[in-house]
Design a protein around this motif. Structure first.
Motif, short mmCIF file in Angstrom:
data_model
loop_
_atom_site.label_atom_id
_atom_site.label_comp_id
_atom_site.label_asym_id
_atom_site.label_seq_id
_atom_site.Cartn_x
_atom_site.Cartn_y
_atom_site.Cartn_z
N ARG A 70 11.41 4.62 3.65
CA ARG A 70 12.21 4.23 2.48
C ARG A 70 11.34 3.85 1.29
N TYR A 71 10.19 3.22 1.57
CA TYR A 71 9.31 2.79 0.49
C TYR A 71 8.19 3.78 0.20
N GLY A 72 8.31 4.98 0.73
CA GLY A 72 7.44 6.07 0.34
C GLY A 72 6.03 6.05 0.88
N PHE A 73 5.81 5.44 2.03
CA PHE A 73 4.47 5.37 2.59
C PHE A 73 4.05 6.70 3.22
N ASP A 74 2.75 6.94 3.18
CA ASP A 74 2.15 8.08 3.87
C ASP A 74 1.67 7.57 5.23
N PHE A 75 2.41 7.89 6.28
CA PHE A 75 2.07 7.32 7.59
C PHE A 75 2.30 8.34 8.70
N SER A 76 1.75 8.01 9.86
CA SER A 76 1.90 8.87 11.03
C SER A 76 2.05 8.01 12.27
N HIS A 77 2.42 8.68 13.39
CA HIS A 77 2.52 8.02 14.69
C HIS A 77 1.39 8.57 15.57
N PRO A 78 0.28 7.84 15.69
CA PRO A 78 -0.84 8.36 16.49
C PRO A 78 -0.46 8.53 17.96
N PRO A 79 -1.13 9.45 18.65
CA PRO A 79 -0.83 9.66 20.08
C PRO A 79 -1.22 8.48 20.95
N SER A 80 -2.16 7.66 20.47
CA SER A 80 -2.54 6.45 21.21
C SER A 80 -2.90 5.37 20.20
N GLY A 81 -2.85 4.12 20.65
CA GLY A 81 -3.19 3.03 19.75
C GLY A 81 -1.97 2.43 19.09
#
Length: 316
Positions: A70-81
């Protein structure tokens, strides 16, 4: 009997919900999260669970995902961590999410009977916050005895990365979960009480005039568990935890998907090796501890989503 798919499970969980728009928003947001993630089967299993703690641990990540999107972040879901990896300018921000279980919280609080007066079990709730922060601190740093390696030693989180622990207090709500609550007995967030030795407010009374002459907050270095063991409440005063940048305190439920404001706060670590920049992650209020003579002074400022909720605050 064949197992229900996750959409059918969600519809069953929310079958009594009268708000059809919200029901569809929940299903759509879960679908969006699943499509952006790698471990799709585990996610589907968790949101299909009839066990609230399993469901909410996963659904909290989905709600944080929604917030970041919603706030426009550039993010991902790493496979671990950690659950989220955010790119902000030249900074990498890792966010690890946890939803504490209501273990040790009195039933009269969790399952409140309307019309009855109850006390605020603030110490029991605070113990859940300290346990959640400790668990996710160990995920980063490993155990102090060296028996378990953390994200840092494994190279999953870099030494110059920002690491934020997001605690969703949804399952710690009183009054049968009617409304969100992240503030403790001090009127500061539980997150601040858990890391700054911050106890209840106290007043000093002149014994002759019986007038209040001063007020401040109790110094509470530990919270005593029912078994008599003390639990430290000084995380951000301990250099061992300098790799933790901040605590993101939230109490999020489904209704944020249709625009209902939810309580959020960020508590910054004054000893952080890699500080979280101010007004980056969404919150209504941010707390920063500034060195003042031989102590810290906890200051507050309006967060970036305060305007969305009409929230106002001032410095303490």
């Amino acid at each position: 009997m064949p197992q229900m798919d996750h959409v059918s499970s969600l519809r069953r969980r929310y079958q009594a919900m009268p708000n059809l728009e919200l029901k569809e928003a929940i299903i759509a947001e879960c679908a969006d999260f699943i499509s952006a993630s790698l471990d799709k089967k585990e996610i589907k299993d968790r949101i299909s669970s009839s066990i609230d703690s399993e469901f909410w641990q996963q659904f909290s990540e989905i709600l944080i995902h929604y917030y970041l999107k919603r706030y426009g972040f550039d993010f991902s879901h790493p496979p671990s961590g950690p659950d989220f990896k955010i790119k902000y300018d030249d900074t990498t921000i890792h966010v690890e999410v946890i939803t504490p279980k209501p273990e040790g919280i009195p039933s009269y609080w969790i399952n409140h009977v309307p019309g009855t007066a109850v006390s605020f079990p603030h110490e029991e709730i605070l113990l859940r916050w300290t346990a959640a922060i400790k668990e996710k601190a160990e995920k980063l740093l490993g155990k102090r005895d060296g028996s378990t390696k953390g994200y840092l030693e494994k190279g999953i989180v870099g030494p110059d990365d920002v690491y934020v622990i997001a605690v969703n207090a949804r399952l710690l709500r009183g009054f049968s979960g009617m409304w969100g609550q992240i503030n403790g007995i001090s009127q500061f967030p539980f997150a601040a009480e858990a890391v700054f030795c911050l106890g209840p407010m106290q007043v000093k009374i002149d014994r002759n005039s019986l007038k209040i002459v001063d007020s401040d907050y109790q110094y509470r270095a530990e919270i005593i568990k029912p078994n008599g063991i003390g639990v430290p409440a000084d995380t951000f005063l301990d250099q061992h935890f300098s790799q933790i940048s901040a605590i993101w305190a939230v109490d999020l439920d489904e209704s944020i998907l249709v625009g209902r404001p939810q309580p959020t706060a960020i508590v910054h670590n004054p000893s952080a090796r890699n500080p979280l920049p101010i007004k980056v992650l969404p919150s209504q209020v941010e707390y920063v501890a500034e060195a003042f003579e031989d102590a810290y002074k906890l200051m507050s400022s309006v967060g970036i989503c305060a305007a969305d909720s009409g929230f106002e605050t001032s410095e303490f």
